[in-house]
Design an enzyme around this catalytic site. Structure first.
Site, PDB file in Angstrom:
ATOM      1  N   CYS A  63      -9.450  -3.437 -10.994  1.00  0.00           N
ATOM      2  CA  CYS A  63      -9.051  -2.153 -10.271  1.00  0.00           C
ATOM      3  C   CYS A  63      -7.536  -2.511  -9.534  1.00  0.00           C
ATOM      4  O   CYS A  63      -7.375  -1.460  -9.046  1.00  0.00           O
ATOM      5  CB  CYS A  63     -10.211  -1.730  -9.173  1.00  0.00           C
ATOM      6  SG  CYS A  63     -10.311  -3.020  -7.911  1.00  0.00           S
TER       7      CYS A  63
ATOM      8  N   ASP B  46      -4.644  -8.420  -4.829  1.00  0.00           N
ATOM      9  CA  ASP B  46      -4.588  -9.556  -3.901  1.00  0.00           C
ATOM     10  C   ASP B  46      -4.808 -10.863  -4.690  1.00  0.00           C
ATOM     11  O   ASP B  46      -4.340 -11.905  -4.205  1.00  0.00           O
ATOM     12  CB  ASP B  46      -5.849  -9.388  -2.928  1.00  0.00           C
ATOM     13  CG  ASP B  46      -5.521  -8.324  -1.987  1.00  0.00           C
ATOM     14  OD1 ASP B  46      -4.335  -8.589  -1.395  1.00  0.00           O
ATOM     15  OD2 ASP B  46      -6.377  -7.720  -1.104  1.00  0.00           O
TER      16      ASP B  46
ATOM     17  N   HIS C  56       0.820  -1.225   0.239  1.00  0.00           N
ATOM     18  CA  HIS C  56       0.189  -0.002   0.141  1.00  0.00           C
ATOM     19  C   HIS C  56       1.033   1.193   0.085  1.00  0.00           C
ATOM     20  O   HIS C  56       0.487   2.261  -0.437  1.00  0.00           O
ATOM     21  CB  HIS C  56      -0.982   0.027   0.979  1.00  0.00           C
ATOM     22  CG  HIS C  56      -2.216  -0.961   0.755  1.00  0.00           C
ATOM     23  ND1 HIS C  56      -2.097  -2.208   0.846  1.00  0.00           N
ATOM     24  CD2 HIS C  56      -3.467  -0.709  -0.074  1.00  0.00           C
ATOM     25  CE1 HIS C  56      -3.177  -3.093   0.426  1.00  0.00           C
ATOM     26  NE2 HIS C  56      -3.960  -2.166  -0.111  1.00  0.00           N
TER      27      HIS C  56
ATOM     28  N   GLU D  64     -10.829 -11.244  -5.722  1.00  0.00           N
ATOM     29  CA  GLU D  64      -9.261 -11.472  -5.482  1.00  0.00           C
ATOM     30  C   GLU D  64      -8.847 -12.385  -4.606  1.00  0.00           C
ATOM     31  O   GLU D  64      -7.936 -12.573  -4.305  1.00  0.00           O
ATOM     32  CB  GLU D  64      -9.151  -9.888  -4.633  1.00  0.00           C
ATOM     33  CG  GLU D  64     -10.242  -9.637  -3.485  1.00  0.00           C
ATOM     34  CD  GLU D  64      -9.898  -8.401  -2.849  1.00  0.00           C
ATOM     35  OE1 GLU D  64      -9.088  -7.713  -3.181  1.00  0.00           O
ATOM     36  OE2 GLU D  64     -10.886  -7.939  -1.958  1.00  0.00           O
TER      37      GLU D  64
HETATM   38  C1  PEP Z   1      -7.547  -3.179  -5.675  1.00  0.00           C
HETATM   39  C2  PEP Z   1      -7.032  -4.148  -5.054  1.00  0.00           C
HETATM   40  O1  PEP Z   1      -7.262  -3.729  -3.529  1.00  0.00           O
HETATM   41  P1  PEP Z   1      -6.171  -3.393  -2.608  1.00  0.00           P
HETATM   42  O2  PEP Z   1      -6.576  -1.922  -1.913  1.00  0.00           O
HETATM   43  O3  PEP Z   1      -5.934  -4.227  -1.483  1.00  0.00           O
HETATM   44  O4  PEP Z   1      -4.886  -3.000  -3.324  1.00  0.00           O
HETATM   45  C3  PEP Z   1      -6.552  -5.314  -5.275  1.00  0.00           C
HETATM   46  O5  PEP Z   1      -6.378  -6.203  -4.580  1.00  0.00           O
HETATM   47  O6  PEP Z   1      -6.219  -5.523  -6.601  1.00  0.00           O
END
Ligand code: PEP
Length: 593
Positions: free
Chosen positions: A520, A473, A202, A449
Site C-alpha cells: 500500500c 516507511d 505526506h 514497514e
Molecule cells: C502506506 C504507508 O504509510 P504512510 O501513510 O506512512 O505513507 C507506507 O509507509 O508505505
C-alpha cells in the site's frame, strides 16, 4: 524575467497558473518605525487587537458543546490568561514607547524574548506553554493584519478566500503540513510547489490523491517566486518555470491537452478487470484519507479500500480528537460507499511528519521529540493511550455491521504488540456484546514497514490474517533515510537491493503461509514498479484512486509467469533498476536503444 527552479516531482502532469504564496510563518509581520506622535495610537492598536482576540476566545468558550472535553475550556482559559499577561502586553507597549516599533513588530519582538525564556525552563509543562503563547500572538497578529485591510496568508485564511473567476492558481510555500494539505483538498489550486519534502512525504501523497501536479524539495521556490507570477509546473520533469516565454507557454498548453486526452483514454479501463495476459487476477485497491474519497475510489474502478489512513480524521481539530460516535459514522460512510467491497481501516498512524495538535493526554508535542520518525508514533502511541485505542477499535468494529471491514495496525515491530492488540480487541468485542451493539468478523492485519517486522514475518503471520507492506516507511527505515528530507531524497531508493529483498521475501512468505499480502506504499501506484511487484508474486496493490488506471494498463499487458522467471536474476543484480527495465522490455519484445 523567466527562470527555472528544480525539485522532486511527486505528482505528474502539467499545471499552468498564477502563484499564490502561503507564508510559512502564519502571519506576515510588517516591520516599520512609527512617528513620535503616533505612539498612543499604536498602543491603542495593540489593545484593540488584544480585546478582539479575547472576545473571540470568550465566544468560543461560551459556544463549547456540553459534551466537549473539559481540557478545551481549560486551554481557552490559558490563552485568555496569556492574552492579559503584563509580560506580553506591558512589554509589547514598552517596545513601542522605547523603540518606536509598530505594533506587529513589537508583538513579535516580545514573543521572541518570551519564547527564549520558555525554552530555558526546567519544567516540561511550562516549556510546553510556549506553543500556546505562539498561538495567541498569531491570533493577535492576524487581527492587526485584518485591521489594516490585509488578509493573513496562513493556510486556513487562504482556503477561506474566494478565488472564483481568477486565473488558475498554483500554491507556493516553504512547506505545507499534512493537516493544511487536507484543507486544500477541495480547494481551487491546480498545483503545489514547496521548498521541502520528498517523494513519499505526506504533502506529496495528498497532492497525488488530489491528482494535481506537484513539485517538492525545490529548496528556494517560495523565496524566488513572487505573488501572482505566472508559473508552469512540469510534474514529470520536476521543473518549475517562472514567467515563461509565450513559446514555452504554448508548448506546455499542448502537453497539458495531451495528458488530459491520455487520462480520458485510461478512464475507459474503469470497468475492465485487472487480469494479466496469462490470466492472473490482480486486486487494485484504493488508499483513502477521508470517507468522501471512497466515492473517487469506486469511480476509478477500485475493488476495495486497501488503506484508510484514519489519522486524517484526527487533524485540523484544534486539539480536540474525534470520539467513538464521530469515528464510527466516518468509517460507516466509507464502508457504505464501497458497497460490499472490503475496507481496510488503519488505526491512527500519528507522529513524525503527521503530528496531532494534541499528541497525548500530557500534551506531548512534536517539536520536543528528538527523532519523531522513531518515537512514540502509530501503534506505539495507540498502546500508550489505551482508552483512545479501544475507542477507535469500537468504532471500527461497529462499522463492520455495515460491510466488510479489515483492521490494519501500523508500525508493528514486536510480537508483544500483537498480543496487546489482540487483548484490546477481545475487550472491545466484549464491551460491544454487553452493550448489544452489532459487529461481524473483522480480519486483523499488520503493516510491514519496519525491517524487524519483515525479518520476523513468519512468526507474525501465525497471529494475523493478512499483511500490508508499507513501502514508504519500509524504505525509510531500511535505508535510514528520512522520507521527508529533501537533502537525502537522492538516496531514497525503492530499487535498492535490500528493499527488493525484503519485499520479495515478505510476499513469498505470506503467500506460503496462505495469508493475503498487499503493498500500500507509493511503489504500488507507480507503474514503473508494477512488473517487478507482479514478478515477486504480488496480486493485491493499493494506491490512490487516480493511479489505478495506469497501473491497470500495465497489468493488462503483463505476463506474470514470464515476469516471475526473471526475478531470481534481479535479486542478485548490482543494478536492479537497469536490469529490470532491460529484462521486462525484452520479454515484451520491446527493443531498447
Ligand atoms: C502506506 C504507508 O504509510 P504512510 O501513510 O506512512 O505513507 C507506507 O509507509 O508505505
Amino acid at each position: 524575467m523567466s527562470f527555472q527552479v528544480f525539485g522532486i516531482p511527486v505528482s505528474r502532469g502539467v499545471a499552468i497558473g498564477r502563484a499564490v504564496l502561503v507564508a510559512s510563518s502564519r502571519v506576515d509581520v510588517a516591520h516599520y518605525f512609527i512617528a513620535d506622535g503616533a505612539v498612543d495610537a499604536e498602543i491603542q492598536r495593540v489593545l484593540n487587537a488584544r480585546d478582539e482576540v479575547a472576545l473571540e476566545f470568550e465566544t468560543l468558550k461560551q459556544d463549547l458543546p456540553a459534551d466537549a472535553p473539559h481540557e478545551l475550556a481549560a486551554l481557552l482559559d490559558v490563552h485568555l490568561m496569556l492574552l492579559h499577561d503584563e509580560a506580553l502586553i506591558g512589554s509589547t507597549k514598552q517596545w513601542i514607547i522605547d523603540r518606536r516599533y509598530n505594533a506587529e513588530w513589537a508583538f513579535s519582538a516580545q514573543l521572541e524574548v518570551l519564547a527564549r525564556q520558555f525554552d530555558e525552563m526546567e519544567d516540561d509543562y511550562l516549556r510546553e506553554r510556549k506553543a500556546d503563547l505562539e498561538q495567541v500572538v498569531e491570533r493577535v497578529l492576524s487581527s492587526l493584519a485584518r485591521e489594516q485591510g490585509r488578509v493573513p496568508t496562513d493556510a486556513a485564511s487562504v482556503v477561506q478566500r474566494d478565488f472564483a473567476g481568477e486565473d488558475p492558481l498554483l500554491l507556493v510555500a516553504a512547506d505545507i503540513a499534512p493537516a493544511d494539505m487536507m484543507q486544500f483538498k477541495r480547494s481551487v489550486f491546480h498545483g503545489f510547489i514547496t521548498d521541502i519534502g520528498g517523494k513519499t512525504s505526506h504533502t506529496a501523497i495528498v497532492a497525488r490523491s488530489m491528482d494535481i501536479p506537484a513539485i517538492v524539495g525545490t529548496r528556494e521556490a517560495s523565496r524566488l517566486i513572487r505573488q501572482d507570477d505566472w508559473v508552469i509546473i512540469d510534474g514529470d520533469a520536476g521543473a518549475v518555470i517562472v514567467n515563461p516565454s509565450p513559446i514555452m507557454l504554448e508548448e506546455y498548453r499542448f502537453r497539458q491537452r495531451q495528458s488530459e486526452l491520455e487520462r480520458a483514454r485510461l478512464a475507459r479501463l474503469r470497468h475492465t478487470p485487472a487480469v494479466t495476459l496469462d490470466g492472473e487476477r490482480v486486486e487494485l485497491h484504493a488508499n483513502i484519507e477521508l470517507p468522501v474519497d471512497a466515492v473517487a475510489a469506486v469511480e476509478a474502478g477500485a475493488t476495495g479500500v486497501g488503506l484508510f489512513r484514519s489519522e486524517f480524521l484526527f487533524m485540523n481539530r484544534g486539539g480536540e480528537l474525534p470520539g467513538e460516535e464521530e469515528q464510527f459514522l466516518a468509517y460507516r460512510a466509507a464502508v457504505e460507499a464501497m458497497r460490499g467491497m472490503p475496507v481496510t481501516i488503519r488505526t491512527v498512524d500519528v507522529g513524525a511528519d503527521k503530528p496531532l495538535d494534541r499528541m497525548s493526554a500530557s500534551e506531548l508535542r512534536h517539536e520536543h521529540v528528538l527523532n519523531p520518525a522513531m518515537g512514540l508514533r502509530a501503534i506505539r502511541w495507540s498502546l500508550a493511550e489505551p482508552s483512545m485505542f479501544r475507542q477507535q477499535l469500537r468504532a471500527i468494529y461497529r462499522a463492520s455491521a455495515f460491510g466488510k471491514v479489515r483492521l490494519l495496525i501500523p508500525m508493528v515491530a514486536h510480537l508483544s504488540e500483537i498480543r496487546q492488540i489482540l487483548e484490546s480487541v477481545k475487550k472491545v468485542q466484549q464491551q460491544l456484546t454487553d452493550a448489544g451493539r452489532a459487529f461481524t468478523k473483522v480480519e486483523l492485519g499488520v503493516m510491514i514497514e519496519i525491517p524487524a517486522a519483515a525479518v520476523m514475518l513468519p512468526l507474525l503471520l501465525q497471529h494475523v490474517d493478512f499483511v500490508s507492506i508499507g513501502t514508504n516507511d519500509l524504505i525509510q527505515y531500511t535505508l535510514a533515510i528520512d522520507r521527508a528530507d529533501e537533502a537525502v531524497a537522492h538516496l531514497y531508493d525503492p530499487w535498492h537491493p535490500a528493499v527488493l529483498h525484503l519485499l520479495a521475501q515478505s510476499i513469498a512468505q505470506s503467500r506460503a503461509a496462505g495469508k493475503s499480502v498487499s503493498v500500500c506504499g507509493e511503489m504500488a501506484g507507480d507503474p514503473a514498479f508494477t512488473d517487478i511487484l507482479l514478478a515477486m508474486g504480488l496480486r493485491s496493490f493499493s494506491m490512490h484512486p487516480s493511479q489505478i488506471p495506469s497501473v491497470k494498463q500495465r497489468i493488462l499487458r503483463a505476463d506474470a509467469a514470464r515476469l516471475a522467471r526473471l526475478m531470481p536474476d534481479l535479486l542478485v543484480s548490482e543494478d536492479p533498476q537497469r536490469d529490470a527495465e532491460l529484462a521486462f522490455s525484452l520479454q515484451k519484445g520491446v527493443t531498447k536503444s
